[in-house]
Design an enzyme around this catalytic site. Structure first.
Site, PDB file in Angstrom:
ATOM      1  N   TYR A   1       0.842  -1.198   0.000  1.00  0.00           N
ATOM      2  CA  TYR A   1       0.000   0.000   0.000  1.00  0.00           C
ATOM      3  C   TYR A   1       0.879   1.251   0.000  1.00  0.00           C
ATOM      4  CZ  TYR A   1      -3.897  -3.081   1.411  1.00  0.00           C
ATOM      5  OH  TYR A   1      -4.844  -4.070   1.479  1.00  0.00           O
TER       6      TYR A   1
ATOM      7  N   SER B   1     -13.347  -4.197   1.474  1.00  0.00           N
ATOM      8  CA  SER B   1     -14.379  -3.588   0.611  1.00  0.00           C
ATOM      9  C   SER B   1     -15.785  -3.891   1.129  1.00  0.00           C
ATOM     10  CB  SER B   1     -14.227  -4.079  -0.837  1.00  0.00           C
ATOM     11  OG  SER B   1     -13.008  -3.645  -1.394  1.00  0.00           O
TER      12      SER B   1
ATOM     13  N   ILE C   1     -18.141  -1.957   2.127  1.00  0.00           N
ATOM     14  CA  ILE C   1     -19.177  -1.056   1.617  1.00  0.00           C
ATOM     15  C   ILE C   1     -19.039  -0.916   0.097  1.00  0.00           C
ATOM     16  CG2 ILE C   1     -19.546   0.197   3.771  1.00  0.00           C
ATOM     17  CD1 ILE C   1     -17.703   2.386   2.788  1.00  0.00           C
ATOM     18  N   ALA C   2     -18.389  -1.923  -0.509  1.00  0.00           N
ATOM     19  CA  ALA C   2     -18.217  -1.972  -1.970  1.00  0.00           C
ATOM     20  C   ALA C   2     -17.566  -0.694  -2.491  1.00  0.00           C
ATOM     21  CB  ALA C   2     -19.543  -2.245  -2.661  1.00  0.00           C
ATOM     22  N   GLN C   3     -16.497  -0.283  -1.786  1.00  0.00           N
ATOM     23  CA  GLN C   3     -15.732   0.900  -2.182  1.00  0.00           C
ATOM     24  C   GLN C   3     -16.624   2.129  -2.366  1.00  0.00           C
ATOM     25  OE1 GLN C   3     -13.062  -0.066  -5.411  1.00  0.00           O
ATOM     26  NE2 GLN C   3     -12.313  -1.895  -4.378  1.00  0.00           N
ATOM     27  N   GLY C   4     -17.642   2.214  -1.514  1.00  0.00           N
ATOM     28  CA  GLY C   4     -18.525   3.372  -1.494  1.00  0.00           C
ATOM     29  C   GLY C   4     -19.815   3.194  -2.260  1.00  0.00           C
TER      30      GLY C   4
ATOM     31  N   THR D   1     -23.019   3.109  -0.116  1.00  0.00           N
ATOM     32  CA  THR D   1     -23.281   4.208   0.822  1.00  0.00           C
ATOM     33  C   THR D   1     -24.420   5.114   0.376  1.00  0.00           C
ATOM     34  OG1 THR D   1     -21.745   5.735  -0.271  1.00  0.00           O
ATOM     35  CG2 THR D   1     -20.821   4.250   1.409  1.00  0.00           C
ATOM     36  N   GLY D   2     -24.797   5.028  -0.888  1.00  0.00           N
ATOM     37  CA  GLY D   2     -25.812   5.940  -1.427  1.00  0.00           C
ATOM     38  C   GLY D   2     -25.209   7.204  -2.014  1.00  0.00           C
ATOM     39  N   LYS D   3     -23.903   7.343  -1.892  1.00  0.00           N
ATOM     40  CA  LYS D   3     -23.223   8.543  -2.399  1.00  0.00           C
ATOM     41  C   LYS D   3     -23.237   8.594  -3.926  1.00  0.00           C
ATOM     42  CE  LYS D   3     -18.666  10.795  -2.466  1.00  0.00           C
ATOM     43  NZ  LYS D   3     -17.279  10.749  -1.942  1.00  0.00           N
TER      44      LYS D   3
END
Length: 366
Positions: free
Chosen positions: A97, A252, A254-257, A260-262
């Site tokens: 990383y 992952s 939150i599935a990389q965002g 989130t609904g974003k």
């Protein structure tokens, strides 16, 4: 040109110095929290039921819009401090990383080591559990390569030992030697617990049996797992973890965002994520996102908190969402201390099953 990870203990980008990290205000009222802990597999180590992933810290190849600057440094430091303030004391990193090999700016381990050092200056009895990972690169052979890489990681972290050491992915060859290297690391007192990552059921069972012969438990398998990516349930990995007493660490979550609904069909993620979570995929995802939001509102929780809580509710799972700032950590912490009911969990599972999952990490099937 062959990339390599240096055996010397220096910042991950040549010719540069890691700038000092300055403390910043979190911007929220923070109180040190007591978060319930869980034992990591059959080891003696206990970790917070929710961890934090540090993949984005120093990275410029996937996250951070291909750029790393002082503001992002401050945000990463604030995320670290907020994690501890909210009782989330389990932090996962890796030698690749932010490294030169990954075309990064600053090695995540180097940053994490500096964050810990600065925090300990004002909090000598700091409690933090660190997990890092070995890169099974094709030119790395034998058990000694694991020990050498681990010592480099410890140097970057500024620690005499680390809590958890994991094989980041299965090697093309030499996996038996890598597993022996993990056992050697335990016996040499360099690590408290060992794990693997992206291992199939067969590889997982083989690693478990090999370590068992040395009297060492395989503590964890870190895999891609979320409400919309449930390959570990389908390929036998989750069942094997439960059967053998191996903790499943979910990256992952939150599935990389995407959960989130974003993001919407008219607002797709930037960078490489936009090629995974496409407009077409996000269009199909919207009914699930709407239902997640509705359920969250009934609990006074956000969509992010709902999907993390769903994972924790699968039992024997420790999610490690990536945190780039303090506000994200604050939101993640709200996934703890409550539970979705079984009907809601099954409803979400059923709705998610109607969505074709995105492509995961290729080595998951290796």
């Amino acid at each position: 040109m062959a990339f390599h990870l240096s055996s010397a203990c220096f910042p991950a980008f040549s010719g540069s110095k890691v700038p000092p990290v300055r403390a910043v205000e979190v911007g929220v009222d923070v109180k040190v929290a007591e978060v319930e802990k869980t034992r990591l597999g059959g080891s003696e180590l206990k970790v917070s039921k929710l961890g934090i992933g540090a993949w984005s810290w120093g990275d410029t190849s996937y996250w951070n819009s291909f750029d790393w600057d002082d503001r992002k440094m401050k945000d990463a430091k604030a995320a670290f401090d907020a994690s501890l303030d909210y009782g989330i004391t389990f932090i996962d990193t890796a030698e690749v990383y932010g490294s030169r090999m990954a075309l990064g700016a600053i090695n995540s381990e180097t940053l994490l080591g500096r964050f810990i050092k600065e925090r300990k200056e004002r909090e000598p009895d700091l409690e933090v559990t660190i997990a890092t990972k070995y890169a099974a690169l094709p030119w790395r052979l034998g058990r000694q390569s694991v020990i050498s890489a681990l010592k480099d990681s410890l140097c970057r972290l500024g620690m005499p030992s680390v809590d958890v050491y994991q094989l980041h992915w299965p090697g093309i060859w030499g996996n038996e030697g890598y597993i022996d290297g993990l056992a050697d690391a335990v016996e040499q007192g360099l690590v408290k617990a060992v794990g693997v990552s992206n291992y199939t059921e067969k590889r997982l069972r083989d690693a478990y049996d090999q370590l068992k012969k040395r009297g060492i438990p395989l503590a964890s398998n870190q895999v891609n797992y979320s409400l919309i990516y449930r390959l570990p349930e389908e390929n036998g990995v989750k069942a094997a973890c439960d059967e053998l007493g191996i903790t499943l660490i979910a990256y992952s979550p939150i599935a990389q965002g995407a959960l989130t609904g974003k993001y919407t069909p008219n607002n797709i993620p930037s960078g490489p994520r936009g090629r995974i979570y496409t407009r077409e995929f996000l269009t199909k995802l919207q009914p699930l996102i709407t239902r997640i939001k509705e359920i969250g509102q009934s609990y006074g929780k956000t969509s992010t908190q709902v999907v993390l809580n769903w994972l924790i509710g699968q039992e024997n799972v420790v999610p490690i969402p990536g945190a780039r700032n303090a506000e994200q950590v604050k939101e993640f912490a709200g996934a703890l201390g409550w539970s979705l009911d079984k009907d809601e969990m099954e409803e979400l599972r059923s709705m998610a099953s109607e969505i074709k999952p995105v492509i995961g990490f290729p080595l998951e099937k290796f």
